[in-house]
Scaffold this motif. Sequence first.
Motif, mmCIF file in Angstrom:
data_model
loop_
_atom_site.group_PDB
_atom_site.id
_atom_site.type_symbol
_atom_site.label_atom_id
_atom_site.label_comp_id
_atom_site.label_asym_id
_atom_site.label_seq_id
_atom_site.Cartn_x
_atom_site.Cartn_y
_atom_site.Cartn_z
ATOM 1 N N UNK A 143 -35.479 10.659 -5.366
ATOM 2 C CA UNK A 143 -34.854 11.379 -6.143
ATOM 3 C C UNK A 143 -33.502 10.938 -6.239
ATOM 4 N N UNK A 145 -31.794 8.441 -5.773
ATOM 5 C CA UNK A 145 -31.507 7.024 -6.270
ATOM 6 C C UNK A 145 -31.907 6.970 -7.772
ATOM 7 N N UNK A 147 -31.748 9.404 -9.635
ATOM 8 C CA UNK A 147 -30.680 10.491 -10.268
ATOM 9 C C UNK A 147 -29.228 9.494 -10.552
ATOM 10 N N UNK A 148 -29.134 8.662 -9.631
ATOM 11 C CA UNK A 148 -27.812 7.691 -9.698
ATOM 12 C C UNK A 148 -28.119 6.685 -10.699
ATOM 13 N N UNK A 149 -29.372 6.322 -10.691
ATOM 14 C CA UNK A 149 -29.721 5.328 -11.663
ATOM 15 C C UNK A 149 -29.516 5.529 -13.143
ATOM 16 N N UNK A 150 -30.132 6.657 -13.568
ATOM 17 C CA UNK A 150 -30.481 6.885 -14.709
ATOM 18 C C UNK A 150 -29.241 7.798 -15.559
ATOM 19 N N UNK A 151 -29.149 7.033 -16.762
ATOM 20 C CA UNK A 151 -27.983 7.567 -17.489
ATOM 21 C C UNK A 151 -28.705 8.591 -18.604
ATOM 22 N N UNK A 170 -39.755 12.534 -11.356
ATOM 23 C CA UNK A 170 -38.328 12.414 -11.287
ATOM 24 C C UNK A 170 -37.510 11.650 -12.409
ATOM 25 N N UNK A 174 -34.729 13.395 -14.653
ATOM 26 C CA UNK A 174 -33.378 13.082 -14.991
ATOM 27 C C UNK A 174 -33.295 12.273 -16.168
ATOM 28 N N UNK A 284 -20.779 1.844 -5.598
ATOM 29 C CA UNK A 284 -21.839 2.578 -6.112
ATOM 30 C C UNK A 284 -22.257 3.147 -4.666
ATOM 31 N N UNK A 287 -20.598 6.644 -4.339
ATOM 32 C CA UNK A 287 -21.062 7.457 -5.184
ATOM 33 C C UNK A 287 -22.224 8.320 -4.666
ATOM 34 N N UNK A 289 -22.869 8.244 -1.497
ATOM 35 C CA UNK A 289 -22.694 9.231 -0.536
ATOM 36 C C UNK A 289 -22.168 10.485 -0.917
ATOM 37 N N UNK A 290 -21.333 10.368 -2.115
ATOM 38 C CA UNK A 290 -20.708 11.720 -2.564
ATOM 39 C C UNK A 290 -21.709 12.557 -3.023
ATOM 40 N N UNK A 291 -22.545 12.025 -3.589
ATOM 41 C CA UNK A 291 -23.933 13.058 -4.218
ATOM 42 C C UNK A 291 -24.711 13.662 -3.106
ATOM 43 N N UNK B 4 -28.420 -2.850 -12.582
ATOM 44 C CA UNK B 4 -28.489 -1.543 -12.709
ATOM 45 C C UNK B 4 -27.703 -0.734 -11.919
ATOM 46 N N UNK B 5 -27.252 -1.037 -10.664
ATOM 47 C CA UNK B 5 -26.625 -0.071 -9.726
ATOM 48 C C UNK B 5 -25.031 -0.522 -9.471
ATOM 49 N N UNK B 7 -21.499 -0.240 -10.283
ATOM 50 C CA UNK B 7 -20.676 1.193 -10.591
ATOM 51 C C UNK B 7 -20.490 1.476 -12.080
ATOM 52 N N UNK B 10 -24.051 2.943 -13.401
ATOM 53 C CA UNK B 10 -24.721 4.133 -12.917
ATOM 54 C C UNK B 10 -24.268 5.338 -13.899
ATOM 55 N N UNK B 11 -25.170 6.465 -13.516
ATOM 56 C CA UNK B 11 -24.903 7.846 -14.300
ATOM 57 C C UNK B 11 -23.492 8.172 -13.987
ATOM 58 N N UNK B 14 -22.630 11.256 -12.254
ATOM 59 C CA UNK B 14 -22.603 11.318 -10.952
ATOM 60 C C UNK B 14 -21.273 10.877 -10.555
ATOM 61 N N UNK B 294 -41.947 18.338 -6.602
ATOM 62 C CA UNK B 294 -41.738 17.048 -6.367
ATOM 63 C C UNK B 294 -41.612 16.457 -5.119
#
Lengths: 459, 459
Positions: A143, A145, A147-151, A170, A174, A284, A287, A289-291, B4-5, B7, B10-11, B14, B294
């Motif tokens: 989840x 990952x 979340x980070x991927x999907x814009x 998921x 997202x 990335x 990012x 890590x931050x989330x 895709x990943x 920087x 990404x979302x 995020x 989920x």
Amino acid sequence: MGKPLDYELINENVKKTAYAVRGELYLRASELQKEGKKIIFTNVGNPHALGQKPLTFPRQVVALCQAPFLLDDPNVGLLFPADAIARAKHYLALTSGGLGAYSDSRGIPGVRKEVAEFIERRDGYPTDPELIFLTDGASKGVMQMLNALIRNENDGILVPVPQYPLYSAAITLYGGSLVPYYLEEEANWGLDFNTIRQSIASARELLQFCFMENLALLADEVYQQNVYQDERPFVSARKVLFDMGPPLSKEVQLISFHTVSKGYWGECGQRGGYFEMTNLPPKTVDEIYKVASIALSPNVPGQIFMGLMVNPLKPGDISYLNTVNWFFHFLLYSKTILESLRKRAHIMTDGFNSCRNVVCNFTEGAMYSFPQIRLPARAIEAAKIAGKAPDVFYCLKLLEDTGISTVPGSGFGQKDGVFHLRTTILPAEEDMPAIMESFKKFNDSFMEQYEDYRGYSRM
Amino acid sequence: MGKPLDYELINENVKKTAYAVRGELYLRASELQKEGKKIIFTNVGNPHALGQKPLTFPRQVVALCQAPFLLDDPNVGLLFPADAIARAKHYLALTSGGLGAYSDSRGIPGVRKEVAEFIERRDGYPTDPELIFLTDGASKGVMQMLNALIRNENDGILVPVPQYPLYSAAITLYGGSLVPYYLEEEANWGLDFNTIRQSIASARELLQFCFMENLALLADEVYQQNVYQDERPFVSARKVLFDMGPPLSKEVQLISFHTVSKGYWGECGQRGGYFEMTNLPPKTVDEIYKVASIALSPNVPGQIFMGLMVNPLKPGDISYLNTVNWFFHFLLYSKTILESLRKRAHIMTDGFNSCRNVVCNFTEGAMYSFPQIRLPARAIEAAKIAGKAPDVFYCLKLLEDTGISTVPGSGFGQKDGVFHLRTTILPAEEDMPAIMESFKKFNDSFMEQYEDYRGYSRM
């Protein structure tokens, strides 16, 4: 004017999200259980809930970490073997503050180092502990990952179908788009390879495809211990990628997920997992890590379980051949669990294939069976009248009749007009023949009831 | 074309998310620690990491639940008291499959019942266990709820400022808008009431406002045990709401959050929490349940901790007055922790107020101090040249000089031109005088260095 948490006013993506594993069938099963009916929960891969006993050694270690004051008790040796005591001290020394302190949001550095060593032993290539994050089970990692991927809805995630509903849920949550590709049921769910070489060739093809098409690969490798045939042992996506060498090994973005919930451990309730990132840019990783930091840290006992799983007992350790009792014997009990799962896979597949209008591929790995149910036209008609999808209709009747709680295939994806159910192979080995008999009795009489005289569905 | 990943791809949410508690200061502190510098981590409320010992009884119970085979061992009584053994059996009987099985996604029904009983005892009003969900710590619950609430950037979440960065981070992550309202520092952060009656009057006013303006109230009540003055004991938002009677008690949508991480337990690493929903439509509760599903289930050991916290030892229980050693004595040790926190709150507040250009309200509850640092114009200038926000500049210098790891006030929100830092009151009581002395030495020499001759900042 509505209130913020009225159904009409909440997040549309939340409402659109479907999660079949704990959907209508599960809710009905829970109701029936409350009413006193005996339910066989085969809807989710939850081995301990169906009677599998935990391995003793990891539990001893984590119990000691929970109760570190026992380590000062002169009687501790009466209840705990010396290697469990030593291991508990080892893990406590890796924490700062024991199990009651938040760890770094990525997990305890010392445990991440153990995971890195495990990956290196497994694949033959070193890895960096800084690129391994511990999680509360693999699902949470997936989840994070996604979340980070999907814009937005223009970001498509290719998913093999039938899929595990975590992914569809998921992706919807997202706001992305699931792009399905269908596995071939007739070719044993796309695994029609006779040798390990062909299996790896196919993995290579997949990585080549990711490289050419600029795709990132999320490798759900939680079932790497659960393999029930000998021809094709588990090989990680990472190993295949690194074996291919540059440019691919330097370019393809890969994230792989693992867990303590599956394998022969089955420690689902502990919520331990990790993901490892390959070829992700450092910015990335920062990012991610931050989330991860927002929820502070994954649960620490689950992190210790992960450490124990990737760094298990070895020949020579006292508890490796502990003969106090069966469950204490690490080597034998581990083997027994996997052997028994293999036997149960056979009993279940054979059982399904003996039923009218049911065909089922052998469960070569993981914990599930996905038989195709060829529903007669009149059953489909009856489902329509009842306002249910045909496979939901069938699974609900199965539940009411037999207490067997399964998941309709539609939650996993299936081709139009083709119906399945998903069940785990986890009921106790000794219960399995009776369960399959009960299933057969229900199924064959269901088919009898709905089959039309032309035998349409048996074509 | 990027991958895709990367920087850039990404979302965006995020990337926009800021999370100060583990931000630049924390990363720098971790680096310095790696280099061998002694760091005092007061950036996050993590009592065990700063030496607080866990309460013994809950640890005994959870250790036994982890190692249920001990319950059959004739020597178990040598290491565990009878009430811990009984309680472990009680919780194991509430699970289906022990700690290794996924629970229902809302948590173990029996534990949710214990939470409901706790809430009823506390507030004097019954509640429904079906409206209580267990979570992996309160943060996860807050995130679930904000994710369900927020549809897009037009959805505003009113947040008192200074705020806990979980809220700003999660609101950004889920694409909503934070609408700040400022608390009055001069009025002791808006808590300028002399009596409990006035405090409740203000809570009523807040609920009335929610009712009139159709707002839902998210009540972060994780510090309900941490109160360091006697005039205003904790009263839950739910109790105030129900005391007001209809129509408010039937209408205002309220979610309250609790945790095992705070209070005198401080079991942060276990990740146990719950949220309770009041006046939410059943369809919304179903949606929340679906999304919780989920990730399958919160960690089960953390759920047992929550059960133990809401259903603690009572007078008469063997371990309530256990005299084996200090930490085993449930009553005394619990009281000692809270008493010591109160003392530390005083030492810290007095320490800050003895420093040049520092003013600080007394810590009346929770675990934090939020002193205002009146930075001289030349310090602000120097920060600008260094490319840092003034409070970040000050906190970084404090870290490098003294090893004290704090969080700049900007992460929590502060009025323009006003600067703070946030620190916990958690260092060991005996270390506190030395820490405050070290702080004073740094601060006063910093002020000396940057203060201009007109004494601008001491106005």
